[in-house]
Each structure stands twice: as C-alpha cells, then as structure tokens.
Design a protein around this motif. Structure first.
Motif, PDB file in Angstrom:
ATOM      1  N   LYS A  14       3.848 -16.858  -5.924  1.00  0.00           N
ATOM      2  CA  LYS A  14       2.691 -16.890  -6.352  1.00  0.00           C
ATOM      3  C   LYS A  14       2.435 -15.269  -7.097  1.00  0.00           C
ATOM      4  O   LYS A  14       1.868 -15.299  -8.164  1.00  0.00           O
ATOM      5  N   LEU A  15       2.723 -14.557  -6.199  1.00  0.00           N
ATOM      6  CA  LEU A  15       2.401 -12.925  -6.719  1.00  0.00           C
ATOM      7  C   LEU A  15       3.157 -12.835  -7.892  1.00  0.00           C
ATOM      8  O   LEU A  15       2.702 -12.146  -8.806  1.00  0.00           O
ATOM      9  N   GLU A  16       4.356 -13.146  -7.902  1.00  0.00           N
ATOM     10  CA  GLU A  16       5.248 -12.652  -8.993  1.00  0.00           C
ATOM     11  C   GLU A  16       4.830 -13.500 -10.281  1.00  0.00           C
ATOM     12  O   GLU A  16       5.095 -12.809 -11.555  1.00  0.00           O
ATOM     13  N   GLU A  17       4.365 -14.827 -10.059  1.00  0.00           N
ATOM     14  CA  GLU A  17       3.967 -15.515 -11.189  1.00  0.00           C
ATOM     15  C   GLU A  17       2.702 -15.135 -11.737  1.00  0.00           C
ATOM     16  O   GLU A  17       2.424 -14.885 -12.883  1.00  0.00           O
ATOM     17  N   GLN A  18       1.560 -15.035 -10.800  1.00  0.00           N
ATOM     18  CA  GLN A  18       0.266 -14.822 -11.108  1.00  0.00           C
ATOM     19  C   GLN A  18      -0.098 -13.329 -11.265  1.00  0.00           C
ATOM     20  O   GLN A  18      -1.408 -13.176 -11.759  1.00  0.00           O
ATOM     21  N   ARG A  19       0.556 -12.454 -10.652  1.00  0.00           N
ATOM     22  CA  ARG A  19       0.222 -10.908 -10.573  1.00  0.00           C
ATOM     23  C   ARG A  19      -0.915 -10.749  -9.713  1.00  0.00           C
ATOM     24  O   ARG A  19      -1.393  -9.578  -9.755  1.00  0.00           O
ATOM     25  N   ARG A  20      -1.431 -11.603  -8.923  1.00  0.00           N
ATOM     26  CA  ARG A  20      -2.463 -11.531  -7.861  1.00  0.00           C
ATOM     27  C   ARG A  20      -2.423 -12.429  -7.237  1.00  0.00           C
ATOM     28  O   ARG A  20      -1.846 -13.582  -7.025  1.00  0.00           O
ATOM     29  N   LEU A  21      -3.121 -12.287  -5.779  1.00  0.00           N
ATOM     30  CA  LEU A  21      -3.514 -12.942  -4.740  1.00  0.00           C
ATOM     31  C   LEU A  21      -4.915 -13.006  -4.268  1.00  0.00           C
ATOM     32  O   LEU A  21      -5.565 -12.111  -4.603  1.00  0.00           O
ATOM     33  N   GLU A  22      -5.438 -13.921  -3.740  1.00  0.00           N
ATOM     34  CA  GLU A  22      -6.820 -14.099  -3.310  1.00  0.00           C
ATOM     35  C   GLU A  22      -6.601 -13.129  -2.049  1.00  0.00           C
ATOM     36  O   GLU A  22      -5.605 -12.884  -1.370  1.00  0.00           O
ATOM     37  N   ALA A  39      12.735  -7.710   2.859  1.00  0.00           N
ATOM     38  CA  ALA A  39      13.896  -7.793   2.176  1.00  0.00           C
ATOM     39  C   ALA A  39      13.620  -8.652   0.769  1.00  0.00           C
ATOM     40  O   ALA A  39      13.974  -8.087  -0.219  1.00  0.00           O
ATOM     41  N   CYS A  40      13.278  -9.725   0.837  1.00  0.00           N
ATOM     42  CA  CYS A  40      12.817 -10.731  -0.411  1.00  0.00           C
ATOM     43  C   CYS A  40      12.085  -9.893  -1.318  1.00  0.00           C
ATOM     44  O   CYS A  40      12.381  -9.967  -2.537  1.00  0.00           O
ATOM     45  N   ILE A  41      10.785  -9.269  -1.083  1.00  0.00           N
ATOM     46  CA  ILE A  41       9.878  -8.772  -1.707  1.00  0.00           C
ATOM     47  C   ILE A  41      10.521  -7.452  -2.591  1.00  0.00           C
ATOM     48  O   ILE A  41      10.245  -7.191  -3.803  1.00  0.00           O
ATOM     49  N   ARG A  42      11.243  -6.824  -1.830  1.00  0.00           N
ATOM     50  CA  ARG A  42      11.758  -5.734  -2.115  1.00  0.00           C
ATOM     51  C   ARG A  42      12.803  -5.934  -3.437  1.00  0.00           C
ATOM     52  O   ARG A  42      12.839  -5.360  -4.299  1.00  0.00           O
ATOM     53  N   GLU A  43      13.596  -6.943  -3.207  1.00  0.00           N
ATOM     54  CA  GLU A  43      14.745  -7.276  -4.149  1.00  0.00           C
ATOM     55  C   GLU A  43      13.800  -7.946  -5.163  1.00  0.00           C
ATOM     56  O   GLU A  43      14.402  -7.589  -6.778  1.00  0.00           O
ATOM     57  N   ARG A  44      13.012  -8.528  -5.107  1.00  0.00           N
ATOM     58  CA  ARG A  44      12.190  -8.948  -6.502  1.00  0.00           C
ATOM     59  C   ARG A  44      11.501  -7.835  -7.280  1.00  0.00           C
ATOM     60  O   ARG A  44      11.571  -7.944  -8.368  1.00  0.00           O
ATOM     61  N   ALA A  45      10.895  -6.835  -6.421  1.00  0.00           N
ATOM     62  CA  ALA A  45      10.386  -5.816  -7.115  1.00  0.00           C
ATOM     63  C   ALA A  45      11.345  -5.095  -7.928  1.00  0.00           C
ATOM     64  O   ALA A  45      11.052  -4.573  -9.027  1.00  0.00           O
ATOM     65  N   PHE A 260       6.695  -1.816   1.773  1.00  0.00           N
ATOM     66  CA  PHE A 260       6.530  -3.496   1.650  1.00  0.00           C
ATOM     67  C   PHE A 260       4.999  -3.371   0.637  1.00  0.00           C
ATOM     68  O   PHE A 260       5.344  -4.083  -0.353  1.00  0.00           O
ATOM     69  N   MET A 261       4.068  -2.327   0.696  1.00  0.00           N
ATOM     70  CA  MET A 261       3.135  -2.485  -0.173  1.00  0.00           C
ATOM     71  C   MET A 261       3.551  -1.832  -1.562  1.00  0.00           C
ATOM     72  O   MET A 261       3.102  -2.192  -2.697  1.00  0.00           O
ATOM     73  N   LEU A 262       4.712  -0.935  -1.732  1.00  0.00           N
ATOM     74  CA  LEU A 262       5.170  -0.381  -3.083  1.00  0.00           C
ATOM     75  C   LEU A 262       5.775  -1.793  -3.761  1.00  0.00           C
ATOM     76  O   LEU A 262       5.391  -1.842  -5.049  1.00  0.00           O
ATOM     77  N   ALA A 263       6.601  -2.761  -3.022  1.00  0.00           N
ATOM     78  CA  ALA A 263       7.069  -3.886  -3.788  1.00  0.00           C
ATOM     79  C   ALA A 263       5.904  -4.675  -4.170  1.00  0.00           C
ATOM     80  O   ALA A 263       6.111  -5.294  -5.308  1.00  0.00           O
ATOM     81  N   CYS A 264       4.955  -5.017  -3.252  1.00  0.00           N
ATOM     82  CA  CYS A 264       3.814  -5.581  -3.616  1.00  0.00           C
ATOM     83  C   CYS A 264       3.006  -5.110  -5.011  1.00  0.00           C
ATOM     84  O   CYS A 264       2.784  -5.938  -5.921  1.00  0.00           O
ATOM     85  N   GLY A 291      11.849   4.082  -1.634  1.00  0.00           N
ATOM     86  CA  GLY A 291      10.844   3.784  -2.481  1.00  0.00           C
ATOM     87  C   GLY A 291      11.395   3.351  -4.013  1.00  0.00           C
ATOM     88  O   GLY A 291      10.966   2.421  -4.272  1.00  0.00           O
ATOM     89  N   ILE A 292      12.496   4.095  -4.576  1.00  0.00           N
ATOM     90  CA  ILE A 292      13.039   3.360  -5.564  1.00  0.00           C
ATOM     91  C   ILE A 292      13.631   1.967  -5.627  1.00  0.00           C
ATOM     92  O   ILE A 292      13.295   1.233  -6.237  1.00  0.00           O
ATOM     93  N   LEU A 293      14.172   1.779  -4.435  1.00  0.00           N
ATOM     94  CA  LEU A 293      14.806   0.555  -4.035  1.00  0.00           C
ATOM     95  C   LEU A 293      13.717  -0.466  -3.766  1.00  0.00           C
ATOM     96  O   LEU A 293      13.990  -1.715  -3.493  1.00  0.00           O
ATOM     97  N   SER A 294      12.352   0.033  -3.747  1.00  0.00           N
ATOM     98  CA  SER A 294      11.384  -1.081  -3.517  1.00  0.00           C
ATOM     99  C   SER A 294      10.543  -1.186  -4.801  1.00  0.00           C
ATOM    100  O   SER A 294       9.511  -1.760  -4.727  1.00  0.00           O
ATOM    101  N   GLY A 295      10.887  -0.836  -6.148  1.00  0.00           N
ATOM    102  CA  GLY A 295      10.387  -0.904  -7.062  1.00  0.00           C
ATOM    103  C   GLY A 295       9.543   0.452  -7.827  1.00  0.00           C
ATOM    104  O   GLY A 295       9.122   0.392  -8.882  1.00  0.00           O
ATOM    105  N   ALA A 296       9.806   1.539  -7.339  1.00  0.00           N
ATOM    106  CA  ALA A 296       9.251   2.695  -7.783  1.00  0.00           C
ATOM    107  C   ALA A 296      10.024   3.143  -8.890  1.00  0.00           C
ATOM    108  O   ALA A 296      11.246   2.576  -8.946  1.00  0.00           O
ATOM    109  N   ASN A 297       9.488   3.901  -9.727  1.00  0.00           N
ATOM    110  CA  ASN A 297      10.408   4.526 -10.824  1.00  0.00           C
ATOM    111  C   ASN A 297       9.925   5.921 -11.286  1.00  0.00           C
ATOM    112  O   ASN A 297      10.348   6.179 -12.521  1.00  0.00           O
ATOM    113  N   VAL A 298       9.217   6.682 -10.604  1.00  0.00           N
ATOM    114  CA  VAL A 298       9.091   8.054 -10.596  1.00  0.00           C
ATOM    115  C   VAL A 298       9.320   8.882  -9.539  1.00  0.00           C
ATOM    116  O   VAL A 298       9.101   8.487  -8.464  1.00  0.00           O
TER     117      VAL A 298
END
Length: 353
Positions: A14-22, A39-45, A260-264, A291-298
């Motif tokens: 849902k987060l990946e599709e809608q970009r937010r959660l309640e 591990a799943c969310i980091r891979e998605r990120a 985990f929060m970086l990937a979120c 951090g880079i492997l969790s979705g960071a890029n700077v």
C-alpha cells in the motif's frame, strides 16, 4: 508465511502504491516490523530509488560555518549552555577557500551549516552567499542556518541560495517539548518550512530516529507531516547522545530502525533526495553504505577547515576525518563502487516538483 508477515507486506504494498499510510497503519508497520519485512522494504526502496535516480550517489561539500548557537536544545552538543563546547566562526575568506578546494575536488553543491548564530545576520550572510554564487555560478548553494524571517529567506534566495535544510526533528508536540526549551516552538519551525517552499527553495526537512522517549506513534506523525510538506530533501539519522547534555546517558538510536525508516521514506517520497548521514556513519562503520542500500542517494563529506572539524560537536564521536573528509572523496567513491553505486559530480537537483 505468517499472518504478521503477510500483514507487513500488505502495508508495504500500500505504501509503495499510494505513497502514504494512515497513522494507525504507520504504527502497525513500524512497531510490527520483522527482519523479513525490513529486508523486503529495503529491497523495494532500492528499486524505487534506482527507477528515479539510477545508481548515482550525489555528493555535497559540507562547510560547518559556526559552532555558536542561541538555542538550547536539550540533546545538542553546541547548545548555548554547554560551557565545554569549543566555539568558532569561519571568516568569509575561510569559506571561500573551502569552496575553491571543494570545486577542485569535484563538488558542485556547497552546504553552509551552522548553529543559529546571531552573528550571521543578513548583513553578513547575504553578501557571502552572493560571493559564492558569483565565483561558482554552476554550483548549488544549500543553507542550513535555522529559523529566520521570511524577509531573510527571501534575501538569501535572491543572493543565490537555492536549497535550505531545516529538520523539524519531531512532529509530535509533546515529544518536541521534551527535547527543546519552552522558548522554542514547533509551530514556528513548521511555518519556516512552508515559507521556504513558497519562496521557491528546494526544501529539506527530517527527524531524529530513536530520540529519548520516541514511540512508533510519534514516528507516524513525522511521516504524516512530511506527506503534507512534500520536501525535496529528507535527512534522518539516529539520535546519538552528547556527553555534556541532559541526555548523555540515553541509548543511541539503532541502525536497524534508522534503515527501516529510510526505506519507508523512499517509498513515500520516491523522487526526494535522501542522504546517508554522518550520524549513520558514526554509529556503524558501514552505516553509510547500509543507508545507500536502504534507498538513500546522497552523501555529504566534510569540507570544513581541518582545524575546526572536531569542534562542530553535535554528538559524541562524530566522524569528521578519514573517509568522512572531502579530501578523501575518491576513498568514498571506491566504497560506493564496492556496493554497486557510482559517486557522481554535478548539482544533483531534486526531482520533486
């Protein structure tokens, strides 16, 4: 697959599709995370970051302008009441020398960061920004100089600053009160962030992970606040205690929760610029790579004068030399290459509209 893991994956979908959660869903995702869901969310990120930015990691040259600060944030090593802090201010010539060195090393973004130092009034800071902009017109100038008036932000923007970093630290007002004195206001900080966006800056915000008393509910409010702000840049890092603050005995935030929060954040803000911070590299030797492997890029190596790098002492054991130093950009480049990423020159503007 267990019911708990299945629910975690539903929330990640849902987060990946809608970009937010309640808010309750954020609490459920963060509070119920498992090694498998992490591990799943980091891979998605990683996949989302690669889709928008490729395998590029952007560099910024960090220039720590002043260790003076008028604020008294309870967790910070340069808080005004810390009489053990080493205070300094860089001169205009020192700043320009940092920029010249950084430009030769390939940096095309300079980040001027400092405490909220009243010495750096508009009369001092605006001409300095204009001078940097005139000397390096192909470079982005980022400021991280705290809360200022709309008129000040506008004057600095007109002088050539195009980006501004101002972490909200926590969006939960009771938690904010536990970390800051009464004279400071979360409402004022939020107003500053929206003002910066209205002026036209690329705006950066963010929060500490694992700060004293923090709960999953408070992290959920951070994510909700960032959804409404839609920043161009988001910087988070683990809380790290400082020996001369009231939170000296508190435990540091964990690498695991920060990643985990970086990937979120990457799934919620796919086009944002997200750094793998110095604090990550401080709590773990491979923290930046993780951090880079969790979705960071700077990444933001330190360009400050060598003699003052230890003096910008926000938290204990802050790294500022070795491979953290801007002079070792090629060392950092090799580290990024080992995990399959390319350290690139260039302004690296955010893709957020």
């Amino acid at each position: 697959m267990s019911d708990a893991l299945r629910r975690q994956q539903q929330l990640i979908d849902k987060l990946e599709e809608q970009r937010r959660l309640e808010e309750g869903e954020w609490v459920e995702l963060i509070g119920g995370r498992t090694p498998e869901s992490a591990a799943c969310i980091r891979e998605r990120a990683r996949a989302v970051r690669d889709e928008h930015y490729g395998r590029k990691v952007y560099t910024r040259g960090l220039i720590e302008l002043s260790s003076y600060c008028k604020n008294n944030c309870y967790y910070c090593g340069i808080r005004r009441s810390n009489n053990n802090a080493v205070r300094y201010r860089l001169s205009d010539e020192q700043v320009m020398a940092c920029c010249r060195e950084g430009y030769k090393l390939g940096f095309r973004t300079f980040v001027l960061q400092g405490g909220e130092d009243l010495f750096f009034s508009d009369e001092r800071l605006v001409p300095l920004v204009a001078r940097i902009h005139g000397a390096f017109p192909d470079c982005a100038i980022t400021l991280s100089m705290g809360e200022r008036s709309r008129e000040s932000y506008q004057a600095l923007f007109d002088a050539g600053a195009g980006r501004y970093l101002l972490r909200h630290e926590t969006a939960d007002h009771l938690h904010y009160r536990s970390l800051h004195p009464q004279e400071m206001s979360p409402f004022r900080r939020h107003k500053c962030l929206f003002t910066l966006r209205e002026i036209g800056y690329q705006v950066g915000s963010g929060f500490m992970v694992g700060s004293p008393g923090q709960t999953a509910e408070q992290l959920a409010r951070d994510m909700d606040f960032l959804h409404y702000l839609q920043p161009h840049m988001i910087g988070i890092g683990p809380f790290i205690p400082h020996r001369h603050t009231m939170y000296a005995g508190e435990q540091a935030g964990s690498l695991e929760l920060t990643l985990f929060m970086l990937a979120c954040l990457r799934l919620a803000h796919p086009k944002a610029l997200i750094p793998a911070t110095t604090a990550l590299g401080t709590i773990d030797p491979k923290g930046r790579e993780q951090g880079i492997l969790s979705g960071a890029n700077v990444v933001m190596p330190n360009l400050s004068p060598v003699e003052h790098r230890k003096d910008y002492d926000l938290y204990d054991n802050k790294i500022s030399t070795g491979e953290e130093a801007a002079e070792c950009r090629f060392c950092l480049q090799a580290r990024m290459a080992r995990i399959g990423y390319e350290l690139v020159v260039g302004r690296g503007d955010s893709l957020v509209g």
